[in-house]
Design a protein around this motif. Structure first.
Motif, PDB file in Angstrom:
ATOM      1  N   LEU A  24      41.783  17.924  34.119  1.00  0.00           N
ATOM      2  CA  LEU A  24      40.573  18.584  34.617  1.00  0.00           C
ATOM      3  C   LEU A  24      40.910  19.854  35.404  1.00  0.00           C
ATOM      4  O   LEU A  24      40.228  20.873  35.261  1.00  0.00           O
ATOM      5  N   GLY A  25      41.923  19.783  36.230  1.00  0.00           N
ATOM      6  CA  GLY A  25      42.310  20.954  37.020  1.00  0.00           C
ATOM      7  C   GLY A  25      42.761  22.113  36.160  1.00  0.00           C
ATOM      8  O   GLY A  25      42.339  23.258  36.376  1.00  0.00           O
ATOM      9  N   ASN A  26      43.593  21.840  35.169  1.00  0.00           N
ATOM     10  CA  ASN A  26      44.080  22.920  34.310  1.00  0.00           C
ATOM     11  C   ASN A  26      42.986  23.488  33.416  1.00  0.00           C
ATOM     12  O   ASN A  26      42.915  24.695  33.206  1.00  0.00           O
ATOM     13  N   VAL A  27      42.128  22.627  32.906  1.00  0.00           N
ATOM     14  CA  VAL A  27      41.006  23.116  32.095  1.00  0.00           C
ATOM     15  C   VAL A  27      40.046  23.924  32.962  1.00  0.00           C
ATOM     16  O   VAL A  27      39.512  24.955  32.523  1.00  0.00           O
ATOM     17  N   THR A  28      39.851  23.518  34.207  1.00  0.00           N
ATOM     18  CA  THR A  28      39.001  24.276  35.127  1.00  0.00           C
ATOM     19  C   THR A  28      39.574  25.665  35.387  1.00  0.00           C
ATOM     20  O   THR A  28      38.836  26.662  35.373  1.00  0.00           O
ATOM     21  N   VAL A  29      40.873  25.739  35.610  1.00  0.00           N
ATOM     22  CA  VAL A  29      41.520  27.049  35.819  1.00  0.00           C
ATOM     23  C   VAL A  29      41.305  27.933  34.603  1.00  0.00           C
ATOM     24  O   VAL A  29      40.927  29.111  34.728  1.00  0.00           O
ATOM     25  N   LEU A  30      41.516  27.387  33.417  1.00  0.00           N
ATOM     26  CA  LEU A  30      41.340  28.171  32.193  1.00  0.00           C
ATOM     27  C   LEU A  30      39.894  28.651  32.028  1.00  0.00           C
ATOM     28  O   LEU A  30      39.648  29.815  31.689  1.00  0.00           O
ATOM     29  N   CYS A  31      38.935  27.771  32.289  1.00  0.00           N
ATOM     30  CA  CYS A  31      37.516  28.143  32.136  1.00  0.00           C
ATOM     31  C   CYS A  31      37.083  29.178  33.166  1.00  0.00           C
ATOM     32  O   CYS A  31      36.365  30.127  32.830  1.00  0.00           O
ATOM     33  N   VAL A  32      37.507  29.007  34.419  1.00  0.00           N
ATOM     34  CA  VAL A  32      37.107  29.947  35.475  1.00  0.00           C
ATOM     35  C   VAL A  32      37.686  31.337  35.208  1.00  0.00           C
ATOM     36  O   VAL A  32      36.979  32.346  35.327  1.00  0.00           O
ATOM     37  N   VAL A  33      38.947  31.402  34.818  1.00  0.00           N
ATOM     38  CA  VAL A  33      39.557  32.716  34.546  1.00  0.00           C
ATOM     39  C   VAL A  33      38.910  33.359  33.332  1.00  0.00           C
ATOM     40  O   VAL A  33      38.692  34.576  33.313  1.00  0.00           O
ATOM     41  N   LYS A  34      38.548  32.563  32.347  1.00  0.00           N
ATOM     42  CA  LYS A  34      37.902  33.129  31.156  1.00  0.00           C
ATOM     43  C   LYS A  34      36.503  33.661  31.464  1.00  0.00           C
ATOM     44  O   LYS A  34      36.115  34.723  30.976  1.00  0.00           O
ATOM     45  N   ARG A  35      35.752  32.954  32.301  1.00  0.00           N
ATOM     46  CA  ARG A  35      34.360  33.337  32.579  1.00  0.00           C
ATOM     47  C   ARG A  35      34.222  34.459  33.603  1.00  0.00           C
ATOM     48  O   ARG A  35      33.259  35.209  33.566  1.00  0.00           O
ATOM     49  N   GLU A  36      35.143  34.576  34.532  1.00  0.00           N
ATOM     50  CA  GLU A  36      35.022  35.552  35.614  1.00  0.00           C
ATOM     51  C   GLU A  36      35.793  36.833  35.274  1.00  0.00           C
ATOM     52  O   GLU A  36      37.019  36.846  35.270  1.00  0.00           O
ATOM     53  N   PRO A  37      35.093  37.928  35.008  1.00  0.00           N
ATOM     54  CA  PRO A  37      35.767  39.174  34.620  1.00  0.00           C
ATOM     55  C   PRO A  37      36.690  39.745  35.709  1.00  0.00           C
ATOM     56  O   PRO A  37      37.658  40.433  35.383  1.00  0.00           O
ATOM     57  N   THR A  38      36.401  39.474  36.971  1.00  0.00           N
ATOM     58  CA  THR A  38      37.270  40.018  38.026  1.00  0.00           C
ATOM     59  C   THR A  38      38.634  39.331  38.055  1.00  0.00           C
ATOM     60  O   THR A  38      39.546  39.831  38.711  1.00  0.00           O
ATOM     61  N   LEU A  39      38.769  38.222  37.349  1.00  0.00           N
ATOM     62  CA  LEU A  39      40.047  37.519  37.296  1.00  0.00           C
ATOM     63  C   LEU A  39      40.859  37.870  36.050  1.00  0.00           C
ATOM     64  O   LEU A  39      41.865  37.241  35.771  1.00  0.00           O
ATOM     65  N   HIS A  40      40.451  38.882  35.332  1.00  0.00           N
ATOM     66  CA  HIS A  40      41.191  39.298  34.143  1.00  0.00           C
ATOM     67  C   HIS A  40      42.296  40.278  34.547  1.00  0.00           C
ATOM     68  O   HIS A  40      42.354  41.410  34.103  1.00  0.00           O
ATOM     69  N   LEU A  41      43.193  39.783  35.382  1.00  0.00           N
ATOM     70  CA  LEU A  41      44.335  40.536  35.874  1.00  0.00           C
ATOM     71  C   LEU A  41      45.604  39.837  35.406  1.00  0.00           C
ATOM     72  O   LEU A  41      45.588  38.640  35.088  1.00  0.00           O
ATOM     73  N   PRO A  42      46.739  40.563  35.390  1.00  0.00           N
ATOM     74  CA  PRO A  42      47.987  39.952  34.911  1.00  0.00           C
ATOM     75  C   PRO A  42      48.345  38.646  35.614  1.00  0.00           C
ATOM     76  O   PRO A  42      48.758  37.680  34.969  1.00  0.00           O
ATOM     77  N   MET A  43      48.183  38.600  36.932  1.00  0.00           N
ATOM     78  CA  MET A  43      48.538  37.398  37.677  1.00  0.00           C
ATOM     79  C   MET A  43      47.773  36.181  37.164  1.00  0.00           C
ATOM     80  O   MET A  43      48.333  35.091  37.007  1.00  0.00           O
TER      81      MET A  43
END
Length: 179
Positions: A40-59
């Protein structure tokens, strides 16, 4: 053709945790809950980064790579461990053993490559902050991720091919959580 001269293949001890065989059913619940939390934690990280455009950074792209690798590593070991604890499934076929070995060791090598890429990302962010986005473009991140993936998989593919050619000596009993 090579032949094995194993003395008595049935002398393996069926175990999960030595000395606590009677408690395996209950010991499996913490492992299962940790596995579900990891999924659940890893899938949540993947979903949040995919949905939030401000998190589309290399890190965050490297963080997504780590989350994906963690999903693969968890899934390659924990289900067999739960099978040992709950269903007394102590046997494993040679093909399943080789596949499990490939995923565990191959993706561990991929993970070390991604961690190196994350260190490079932080180095660029600290030493060249004004050129950070020019240096670490999406194309460069994809190439670094692909190189880390190919390094890990390329390292393990010949090894697992060589291991799969060896004779499987004795019983196919697994005495640990992975082959």
């Amino acid at each position: 053709m090579l032949h094995c001269n194993c003395s008595n293949p049935t002398t393996f001890i069926l175990m999960g945790i030595p000395g606590l065989e009677a408690a395996h059913f209950w010991i499996a619940f913490p492992f299962c809950s940790m596995y579900v939390i990891a999924l659940l934690g890893n899938v949540t990280v993947l979903c949040v980064v995919k949905r939030e455009p401000t998190l589309h950074l290399p890190m965050y792209h490297f963080l997504c790579m780590l989350a994906t690798i963690d999903l693969v590593l968890c899934t390659s070991t924990v289900p067999k461990m739960l099978g040992i604890f709950w269903f007394h499934s102590h046997t494993i076929g040679i093909k399943a053993c080789v596949a499990q070995m490939f995923f565990i060791h191959g993706f561990s090598a991929v993970e070390s490559g991604v961690l190196l890429a994350m260190a490079f990302d932080r180095y660029v962010a600290i030493c060249a902050p004004l050129r950070y986005t020019a240096i670490l473009t999406s194309s460069v991140i994809a190439k670094i991720g692909w190189a880390a993936f190919m390094r890990g998989i390329g390292f393990m593919t010949p090894l697992t091919c060589l291991v799969s050619r060896l004779p499987f000596c004795g019983s196919n009993v697994i005495a640990h959580s992975y082959c």
